[in-house]
Scaffold this motif. Structure first.
Motif, PDB file in Angstrom:
ATOM      1  N   ARG A   1      46.558  43.867  47.962  1.00  0.00           N
ATOM      2  CA  ARG A   1      46.974  42.946  46.905  1.00  0.00           C
ATOM      3  C   ARG A   1      47.373  41.584  47.449  1.00  0.00           C
ATOM      4  O   ARG A   1      47.345  40.610  46.735  1.00  0.00           O
ATOM      5  CB  ARG A   1      48.124  43.547  46.113  1.00  0.00           C
ATOM      6  CG  ARG A   1      47.652  44.710  45.231  1.00  0.00           C
ATOM      7  CD  ARG A   1      48.801  45.318  44.518  1.00  0.00           C
ATOM      8  NE  ARG A   1      49.402  46.267  45.466  1.00  0.00           N
ATOM      9  CZ  ARG A   1      50.630  46.716  45.420  1.00  0.00           C
ATOM     10  NH1 ARG A   1      51.443  46.317  44.475  1.00  0.00           N
ATOM     11  NH2 ARG A   1      51.077  47.572  46.300  1.00  0.00           N
ATOM     12  N   SER A   2      47.715  41.500  48.741  1.00  0.00           N
ATOM     13  CA  SER A   2      48.150  40.225  49.300  1.00  0.00           C
ATOM     14  C   SER A   2      46.984  39.363  49.763  1.00  0.00           C
ATOM     15  O   SER A   2      47.134  38.170  49.928  1.00  0.00           O
ATOM     16  CB  SER A   2      49.115  40.456  50.466  1.00  0.00           C
ATOM     17  OG  SER A   2      48.428  41.089  51.530  1.00  0.00           O
ATOM     18  N   THR A   3      45.821  39.957  49.988  1.00  0.00           N
ATOM     19  CA  THR A   3      44.664  39.167  50.409  1.00  0.00           C
ATOM     20  C   THR A   3      43.921  38.672  49.171  1.00  0.00           C
ATOM     21  O   THR A   3      43.641  39.445  48.267  1.00  0.00           O
ATOM     22  CB  THR A   3      43.711  39.999  51.283  1.00  0.00           C
ATOM     23  OG1 THR A   3      43.285  41.149  50.558  1.00  0.00           O
ATOM     24  CG2 THR A   3      44.388  40.427  52.565  1.00  0.00           C
ATOM     25  N   PRO A   4      43.628  37.387  49.137  1.00  0.00           N
ATOM     26  CA  PRO A   4      42.927  36.858  47.958  1.00  0.00           C
ATOM     27  C   PRO A   4      41.483  37.336  47.908  1.00  0.00           C
ATOM     28  O   PRO A   4      40.864  37.620  48.936  1.00  0.00           O
ATOM     29  CB  PRO A   4      42.996  35.343  48.156  1.00  0.00           C
ATOM     30  CG  PRO A   4      43.167  35.152  49.612  1.00  0.00           C
ATOM     31  CD  PRO A   4      43.925  36.353  50.109  1.00  0.00           C
ATOM     32  N   ALA A   5      40.966  37.425  46.701  1.00  0.00           N
ATOM     33  CA  ALA A   5      39.574  37.831  46.527  1.00  0.00           C
ATOM     34  C   ALA A   5      38.660  36.731  47.068  1.00  0.00           C
ATOM     35  O   ALA A   5      38.974  35.550  46.964  1.00  0.00           O
ATOM     36  CB  ALA A   5      39.291  38.082  45.053  1.00  0.00           C
ATOM     37  N   PRO A   6      37.550  37.110  47.658  1.00  0.00           N
ATOM     38  CA  PRO A   6      36.630  36.082  48.178  1.00  0.00           C
ATOM     39  C   PRO A   6      35.989  35.308  47.032  1.00  0.00           C
ATOM     40  O   PRO A   6      35.825  35.836  45.932  1.00  0.00           O
ATOM     41  CB  PRO A   6      35.590  36.903  48.936  1.00  0.00           C
ATOM     42  CG  PRO A   6      35.623  38.249  48.308  1.00  0.00           C
ATOM     43  CD  PRO A   6      37.042  38.462  47.860  1.00  0.00           C
ATOM     44  N   PRO A   7      35.622  34.073  47.298  1.00  0.00           N
ATOM     45  CA  PRO A   7      34.967  33.300  46.239  1.00  0.00           C
ATOM     46  C   PRO A   7      33.584  33.877  45.923  1.00  0.00           C
ATOM     47  O   PRO A   7      32.927  34.451  46.786  1.00  0.00           O
ATOM     48  CB  PRO A   7      34.851  31.892  46.813  1.00  0.00           C
ATOM     49  CG  PRO A   7      35.041  32.036  48.267  1.00  0.00           C
ATOM     50  CD  PRO A   7      35.827  33.283  48.495  1.00  0.00           C
ATOM     51  N   SER A   8      33.179  33.711  44.702  1.00  0.00           N
ATOM     52  CA  SER A   8      31.892  34.219  44.248  1.00  0.00           C
ATOM     53  C   SER A   8      30.746  33.480  44.930  1.00  0.00           C
ATOM     54  O   SER A   8      30.730  32.246  44.995  1.00  0.00           O
ATOM     55  CB  SER A   8      31.790  34.049  42.733  1.00  0.00           C
ATOM     56  OG  SER A   8      30.494  34.332  42.284  1.00  0.00           O
TER      57      SER A   8
ATOM     58  N   VAL B   1      33.153  36.040  37.582  1.00  0.00           N
ATOM     59  CA  VAL B   1      34.534  35.686  37.916  1.00  0.00           C
ATOM     60  C   VAL B   1      35.480  36.238  36.851  1.00  0.00           C
ATOM     61  O   VAL B   1      36.538  36.782  37.165  1.00  0.00           O
ATOM     62  CB  VAL B   1      34.668  34.151  38.065  1.00  0.00           C
ATOM     63  CG1 VAL B   1      36.107  33.712  38.018  1.00  0.00           C
ATOM     64  CG2 VAL B   1      34.013  33.691  39.353  1.00  0.00           C
ATOM     65  N   ARG B   2      35.090  36.107  35.591  1.00  0.00           N
ATOM     66  CA  ARG B   2      35.919  36.624  34.501  1.00  0.00           C
ATOM     67  C   ARG B   2      36.027  38.140  34.561  1.00  0.00           C
ATOM     68  O   ARG B   2      37.095  38.713  34.307  1.00  0.00           O
ATOM     69  CB  ARG B   2      35.313  36.205  33.159  1.00  0.00           C
ATOM     70  CG  ARG B   2      36.314  35.599  32.229  1.00  0.00           C
ATOM     71  CD  ARG B   2      35.697  35.146  30.925  1.00  0.00           C
ATOM     72  NE  ARG B   2      34.946  33.909  31.128  1.00  0.00           N
ATOM     73  CZ  ARG B   2      33.708  33.710  30.708  1.00  0.00           C
ATOM     74  NH1 ARG B   2      33.071  34.643  30.047  1.00  0.00           N
ATOM     75  NH2 ARG B   2      33.100  32.570  30.938  1.00  0.00           N
ATOM     76  N   ARG B   3      34.904  38.798  34.889  1.00  0.00           N
ATOM     77  CA  ARG B   3      34.872  40.256  34.868  1.00  0.00           C
ATOM     78  C   ARG B   3      35.566  40.877  36.075  1.00  0.00           C
ATOM     79  O   ARG B   3      36.288  41.863  35.945  1.00  0.00           O
ATOM     80  CB  ARG B   3      33.416  40.730  34.819  1.00  0.00           C
ATOM     81  CG  ARG B   3      33.228  42.198  34.551  1.00  0.00           C
ATOM     82  CD  ARG B   3      31.776  42.548  34.321  1.00  0.00           C
ATOM     83  NE  ARG B   3      30.878  41.920  35.274  1.00  0.00           N
ATOM     84  CZ  ARG B   3      30.405  42.514  36.378  1.00  0.00           C
ATOM     85  NH1 ARG B   3      30.770  43.728  36.668  1.00  0.00           N
ATOM     86  NH2 ARG B   3      29.587  41.860  37.181  1.00  0.00           N
ATOM     87  N   THR B   4      35.376  40.316  37.276  1.00  0.00           N
ATOM     88  CA  THR B   4      35.884  40.948  38.491  1.00  0.00           C
ATOM     89  C   THR B   4      37.149  40.310  39.043  1.00  0.00           C
ATOM     90  O   THR B   4      37.795  40.895  39.901  1.00  0.00           O
ATOM     91  CB  THR B   4      34.815  40.924  39.608  1.00  0.00           C
ATOM     92  OG1 THR B   4      34.544  39.565  39.946  1.00  0.00           O
ATOM     93  CG2 THR B   4      33.554  41.627  39.167  1.00  0.00           C
ATOM     94  N   GLY B   5      37.466  39.093  38.606  1.00  0.00           N
ATOM     95  CA  GLY B   5      38.657  38.427  39.120  1.00  0.00           C
ATOM     96  C   GLY B   5      38.432  37.698  40.430  1.00  0.00           C
ATOM     97  O   GLY B   5      39.393  37.322  41.099  1.00  0.00           O
ATOM     98  N   GLN B   6      37.164  37.497  40.812  1.00  0.00           N
ATOM     99  CA  GLN B   6      36.885  36.741  42.031  1.00  0.00           C
ATOM    100  C   GLN B   6      37.305  35.290  41.839  1.00  0.00           C
ATOM    101  O   GLN B   6      37.480  34.814  40.732  1.00  0.00           O
ATOM    102  CB  GLN B   6      35.398  36.775  42.362  1.00  0.00           C
ATOM    103  CG  GLN B   6      34.911  38.054  42.959  1.00  0.00           C
ATOM    104  CD  GLN B   6      33.428  37.959  43.283  1.00  0.00           C
ATOM    105  OE1 GLN B   6      32.643  37.561  42.441  1.00  0.00           O
ATOM    106  NE2 GLN B   6      33.070  38.341  44.498  1.00  0.00           N
ATOM    107  N   ARG B   7      37.430  34.600  42.968  1.00  0.00           N
ATOM    108  CA  ARG B   7      37.698  33.174  42.908  1.00  0.00           C
ATOM    109  C   ARG B   7      36.384  32.426  42.749  1.00  0.00           C
ATOM    110  O   ARG B   7      35.332  33.000  42.910  1.00  0.00           O
ATOM    111  CB  ARG B   7      38.397  32.711  44.182  1.00  0.00           C
ATOM    112  CG  ARG B   7      39.773  33.338  44.357  1.00  0.00           C
ATOM    113  CD  ARG B   7      40.459  32.847  45.593  1.00  0.00           C
ATOM    114  NE  ARG B   7      39.562  32.953  46.755  1.00  0.00           N
ATOM    115  CZ  ARG B   7      39.671  32.216  47.840  1.00  0.00           C
ATOM    116  NH1 ARG B   7      40.602  31.310  47.936  1.00  0.00           N
ATOM    117  NH2 ARG B   7      38.850  32.373  48.855  1.00  0.00           N
ATOM    118  N   GLY B   8      36.457  31.141  42.433  1.00  0.00           N
ATOM    119  CA  GLY B   8      35.260  30.332  42.360  1.00  0.00           C
ATOM    120  C   GLY B   8      34.966  29.776  40.985  1.00  0.00           C
ATOM    121  O   GLY B   8      33.884  29.264  40.744  1.00  0.00           O
TER     122      GLY B   8
END
Length: 87
Positions: A5-12, A45-52
């Motif tokens: 939870r502390s690592t941010p999601a990678p950008p799309s 991005v909306r569906r998975t919560g990725q950044r970008g």
């Protein structure tokens, strides 16, 4: 040990593709790809919560601008300057 939870999601990657295609448009082809990748990236991005999200939006904006510029150049025949010939 890092918590997931502390690592941010990678950008799309689709957001990156949209941004790059929007910047490098070749006679409209890159612009169309920017628009397609941008819409797919926003959905992902909306569906998975990725950044970008912002990259996808900028790619979309550049893609639509590129499509309009290409259409104006193709339909308008380029830029013409009218005036009296010199000489």
């Amino acid at each position: 040990m890092a918590d997931e939870r502390s690592t941010p999601a990678p950008p799309s990657l689709l957001a990156w593709a949209s941004l790059i295609c929007g910047i490098i448009w070749v006679l409209g082809i890159g612009s169309v790809l920017a628009v397609v990748c941008g819409h797919l990236a926003l959905y992902r991005v909306r569906r998975t919560g990725q950044r970008g999200r912002w990259m996808a939006l900028v790619g979309l904006l550049l893609g639509y601008i590129g499509i309009v510029v290409t259409a104006v150049l193709l339909l308008g025949g380029g830029i013409s300057v009218q005036g009296e010939p010199i000489g």
